[in-house]
Design an enzyme around this catalytic site. Sequence first.
Site, PDB file in Angstrom:
ATOM      1  N   PRO A 238       0.787  -1.242   0.000  1.00 29.50           N
ATOM      2  CA  PRO A 238       0.000   0.000   0.000  1.00 29.50           C
ATOM      3  C   PRO A 238       0.818   1.291   0.000  1.00 29.50           C
ATOM      4  CG  PRO A 238      -0.142  -1.108   2.122  1.00 29.50           C
ATOM      5  CD  PRO A 238       0.596  -2.030   1.231  1.00 29.50           C
TER       6      PRO A 238
ATOM      7  N   LYS B 193      -1.733   2.623  -4.617  1.00 31.36           N
ATOM      8  CA  LYS B 193      -2.074   2.319  -6.009  1.00 31.36           C
ATOM      9  C   LYS B 193      -3.162   1.277  -6.212  1.00 31.36           C
ATOM     10  CE  LYS B 193       0.195   5.194  -8.069  1.00 31.36           C
ATOM     11  NZ  LYS B 193      -0.738   6.271  -8.142  1.00 31.36           N
TER      12      LYS B 193
HETATM   13  P1  RFL Z   1     -11.645  -6.380  -3.499  1.00 36.99           P
HETATM   14  O1  RFL Z   1     -11.906  -5.027  -2.883  1.00 36.99           O
HETATM   15  O2  RFL Z   1     -10.885  -7.364  -2.719  1.00 36.99           O
HETATM   16  O3  RFL Z   1     -13.071  -6.976  -3.893  1.00 36.99           O
HETATM   17  C1  RFL Z   1     -13.242  -8.321  -4.283  1.00 36.99           C
HETATM   18  C2  RFL Z   1     -14.655  -8.740  -3.918  1.00 36.99           C
HETATM   19  O4  RFL Z   1     -14.869 -10.086  -4.334  1.00 36.99           O
HETATM   20  C3  RFL Z   1     -15.516 -10.806  -3.286  1.00 36.99           C
HETATM   21  N1  RFL Z   1     -15.256 -12.239  -3.482  1.00 36.99           N
HETATM   22  C4  RFL Z   1     -16.141 -13.092  -4.036  1.00 36.99           C
HETATM   23  N2  RFL Z   1     -17.381 -12.901  -4.511  1.00 36.99           N
HETATM   24  C5  RFL Z   1     -18.021 -14.001  -5.012  1.00 36.99           C
HETATM   25  N3  RFL Z   1     -17.457 -15.240  -5.045  1.00 36.99           N
HETATM   26  C6  RFL Z   1     -16.231 -15.467  -4.580  1.00 36.99           C
HETATM   27  N4  RFL Z   1     -15.700 -16.687  -4.612  1.00 36.99           N
HETATM   28  C7  RFL Z   1     -15.499 -14.370  -4.051  1.00 36.99           C
HETATM   29  N5  RFL Z   1     -14.262 -14.217  -3.521  1.00 36.99           N
HETATM   30  C8  RFL Z   1     -14.129 -12.942  -3.172  1.00 36.99           C
HETATM   31  C9  RFL Z   1     -14.930 -10.208  -2.020  1.00 36.99           C
HETATM   32  O5  RFL Z   1     -15.750 -10.443  -0.873  1.00 36.99           O
HETATM   33  C10 RFL Z   1     -14.881  -8.727  -2.417  1.00 36.99           C
HETATM   34  O6  RFL Z   1     -16.085  -8.061  -2.113  1.00 36.99           O
HETATM   35  O7  RFL Z   1     -10.915  -6.238  -4.915  1.00 36.99           O
HETATM   36  P2  RFL Z   1     -11.017  -5.109  -6.033  1.00 36.99           P
HETATM   37  O8  RFL Z   1     -12.458  -4.782  -6.339  1.00 36.99           O
HETATM   38  O9  RFL Z   1     -10.116  -5.542  -7.116  1.00 36.99           O
HETATM   39  O10 RFL Z   1     -10.433  -3.779  -5.358  1.00 36.99           O
HETATM   40  C11 RFL Z   1      -9.070  -3.677  -5.011  1.00 36.99           C
HETATM   41  C12 RFL Z   1      -8.893  -2.786  -3.762  1.00 36.99           C
HETATM   42  O11 RFL Z   1      -9.763  -3.247  -2.747  1.00 36.99           O
HETATM   43  C13 RFL Z   1      -7.437  -2.806  -3.248  1.00 36.99           C
HETATM   44  O12 RFL Z   1      -6.536  -2.793  -4.326  1.00 36.99           O
HETATM   45  C14 RFL Z   1      -7.125  -1.558  -2.356  1.00 36.99           C
HETATM   46  O13 RFL Z   1      -7.872  -1.605  -1.173  1.00 36.99           O
HETATM   47  C15 RFL Z   1      -5.624  -1.506  -2.033  1.00 36.99           C
HETATM   48  N6  RFL Z   1      -5.266  -0.404  -1.109  1.00 36.99           N
HETATM   49  C16 RFL Z   1      -5.114   0.909  -1.547  1.00 36.99           C
HETATM   50  N7  RFL Z   1      -5.327   1.207  -2.831  1.00 36.99           N
HETATM   51  C17 RFL Z   1      -5.256   2.509  -3.248  1.00 36.99           C
HETATM   52  O14 RFL Z   1      -5.440   2.772  -4.451  1.00 36.99           O
HETATM   53  N8  RFL Z   1      -4.959   3.559  -2.403  1.00 36.99           N
HETATM   54  C18 RFL Z   1      -4.736   3.322  -1.073  1.00 36.99           C
HETATM   55  O15 RFL Z   1      -4.544   4.284  -0.333  1.00 36.99           O
HETATM   56  C19 RFL Z   1      -4.777   1.964  -0.610  1.00 36.99           C
HETATM   57  N9  RFL Z   1      -4.577   1.693   0.677  1.00 36.99           N
HETATM   58  C20 RFL Z   1      -5.076  -0.673   0.242  1.00 36.99           C
HETATM   59  C21 RFL Z   1      -4.730   0.414   1.111  1.00 36.99           C
HETATM   60  C22 RFL Z   1      -5.239  -1.954   0.750  1.00 36.99           C
HETATM   61  C23 RFL Z   1      -5.046  -2.179   2.089  1.00 36.99           C
HETATM   62  N10 RFL Z   1      -5.231  -3.502   2.548  1.00 36.99           N
HETATM   63  C24 RFL Z   1      -6.127  -3.854   3.575  1.00 36.99           C
HETATM   64  C25 RFL Z   1      -4.723  -4.604   1.756  1.00 36.99           C
HETATM   65  C26 RFL Z   1      -4.537   0.203   2.442  1.00 36.99           C
HETATM   66  C27 RFL Z   1      -4.668  -1.088   2.943  1.00 36.99           C
HETATM   67  C28 RFL Z   1      -4.427  -1.247   4.393  1.00 36.99           C
HETATM   68  C1  PHB Z   2      -4.814   5.326   3.597  1.00 36.81           C
HETATM   69  O1  PHB Z   2      -5.340   4.273   3.980  1.00 36.81           O
HETATM   70  O2  PHB Z   2      -5.301   6.440   3.851  1.00 36.81           O
HETATM   71  C2  PHB Z   2      -3.562   5.241   2.822  1.00 36.81           C
HETATM   72  C3  PHB Z   2      -2.950   4.011   2.631  1.00 36.81           C
HETATM   73  C4  PHB Z   2      -1.765   3.944   1.906  1.00 36.81           C
HETATM   74  C5  PHB Z   2      -1.208   5.104   1.387  1.00 36.81           C
HETATM   75  C6  PHB Z   2      -1.836   6.334   1.561  1.00 36.81           C
HETATM   76  C7  PHB Z   2      -3.021   6.387   2.285  1.00 36.81           C
HETATM   77  O3  PHB Z   2      -0.037   5.052   0.706  1.00 36.81           O
END
Ligand code: RFL
Ligand code: PHB
Length: 392
Positions: A293, A297
């Site tokens: 993260p 991206k």
């Molecule tokens: P998701 O959000 O994981 O959604 C996938 C969905 O599919 C469901 N699913 C199923 N449904 C039906 N049948 C099955 N067999 C299934 N298996 C799974 C799941 O329940 C879910 O609802 O993927 P998607 O849509 O590709 O989105 C990707 C984003 O969620 C992810 O890339 C971001 O959250 C990453 N990320 C960040 N991205 C940013 O662009 N800016 C940020 O600041 C940022 N911060 C972060 C992040 C990810 C984090 N974590 C927890 C990994 C910060 C964190 C802490």
């Molecule tokens: C956020 O969760 O706000 C977040 C996560 C990763 C970043 C920036 C912001 O690089």
Amino acid sequence: MRTQVGIIGAGPAGLLLSRLLALRGIDTVVLENRSREYVEARIRAGILEQHTVDTLADAGVGDRLQREGLEHHGIYLQYPGTRHKLSFPELCGRTVWVYGQTEVVKDLIAAQLDGGPPLLFDVSDVLPEDVDTDSPRIRFTDADGVPQVLECDVIAGTDGFHGVSRPVVAGGTQGKLWERTYPYAWLGILADVAPSTDELIYAWHPDGFALHSMRSPSVSRLYLQVDPAEKIEEWSDDRIWTALADRFALDGWELHTGPITEKSVLPMRSFVSAPMRRGRLFLAGDAAHIVPPTGAKGLNLAVADVTLLASALVRLLREKQTDLADSYSDRALARVWRCTHFSWWMTSMLHRSGDDFDAELQLSQLRRVCGSESAARELAENYTGLPLDLSP
Ligand code: RFL
Ligand code: PHB
């Protein structure tokens, strides 16, 4: 049941794809194995590139984002004794927005349930079948426990890293996987306290990386680098605030503390699976790739994927032309690798490995980014988002 595009997963990628296709007259059904409450409460990303904001606005789900999102003009890079602001408008003419992924997902679900295409929560046993033919189908069990078959023209696998779609793609193609796990994790908290900073702070510190982000004028989101084996129970609220205050310490500046409402430890990995297609099954978002993260991206990449995929599917299903569908994987992967590099680079520059040689290289790189306009511009262009199509 029959639809044109069966979409597996109601994260940001699946929901936005459904919306973009509906606006262009293509039918979809979205299948999600969790409940609406669970999907809407999952705390994740916070930073949206301008391209992501524009895409959501064009898709008719940007009203609340425009009202409540916070426009950010840069970030601070910090290392002991220095907190340096990189001004994105000056460096590359762009900005980014703070608006939680939870809110993006709530807006997309509300639009979908308000007369949009079917969105089924709490399904199980989801399985894409016959994806090498022109009439693939998805088998699943609905929320009432009844087995169902969804006949489709195309299937979109937007089911995240732990979904069922990627194994089906990988099982039938001469594909390749790349993976890097990092020897650190993030301990993330959400706290009911006004942010102590106007812009996000990315801090290098001898004890480990720290990030000060936010969700609103009254909610802060903060992260600490910890060991991946670290147990969250060993981190009392006091211990977390003390570590954050140490790592962000700067003369004349103070970290405000408040009640912590959520805390968890998040592993960090880079992962790419190619190609992002097998026959009539297309992958998008975290189903095909994961970035650490640090570069903010992941969500933006998912939005870029489905923007490309929506155009490719409209051309395939309405004009019966296969060109954009055939080039989808290569075009998406060009951007995926750019973001994979940037996220790896930010991660490598900011996290302590414990090795003193690494530390000197990191500090030298940070001084370079803070002291050279061209080095700073390279970070700013990547952070705020490069053009949609990066294929050569
Ligand atoms: P998701 O959000 O994981 O959604 C996938 C969905 O599919 C469901 N699913 C199923 N449904 C039906 N049948 C099955 N067999 C299934 N298996 C799974 C799941 O329940 C879910 O609802 O993927 P998607 O849509 O590709 O989105 C990707 C984003 O969620 C992810 O890339 C971001 O959250 C990453 N990320 C960040 N991205 C940013 O662009 N800016 C940020 O600041 C940022 N911060 C972060 C992040 C990810 C984090 N974590 C927890 C990994 C910060 C964190 C802490
Ligand atoms: C956020 O969760 O706000 C977040 C996560 C990763 C970043 C920036 C912001 O690089």
